[in-house]
Design a protein around this motif. Structure first.
Motif: not given
Length: 81
Positions: A13-39
């Motif tokens: 449930l995110i959108e990559f754009d100029e405020t959330f670039p593709e280079e953003s660390n998904l773990f540090m930004e709280g977007v992905m956790d270990s369960f999401g990583y496995v998925q």
């Protein structure tokens, strides 16, 4: 590689754009956790017919969309050579 971006935007449930670039660390930004990583890894393995080693899974190589795209492209290319 657009399928990866679409999957991630829908799954996390995110959108990559100029405020959330593709280079953003998904773990540090709280977007992905270990369960999401496995998925995500399961999706990539099924979608691109690749396998991740335990070292790859724990080596912080899949922390941003940019890294994921690059890594998957390399694994797919290595498979065809």
């Amino acid at each position: 590689m657009d399928r990866i971006r679409t999957f991630m935007e829908e799954q996390f449930l995110i959108e990559f754009d100029e405020t959330f670039p593709e280079e953003s660390n998904l773990f540090m930004e709280g977007v992905m956790d270990s369960f999401g990583y496995v998925q995500l890894c399961r999706f990539l393995e099924q979608e691109y017919d690749i396998q991740f080693t335990e070292e790859e899974m724990t080596g912080n190589v899949l922390t941003s969309l940019a890294q994921i795209k690059k890594y998957v492209a390399a694994k797919v290319a290595a498979k065809t050579t």
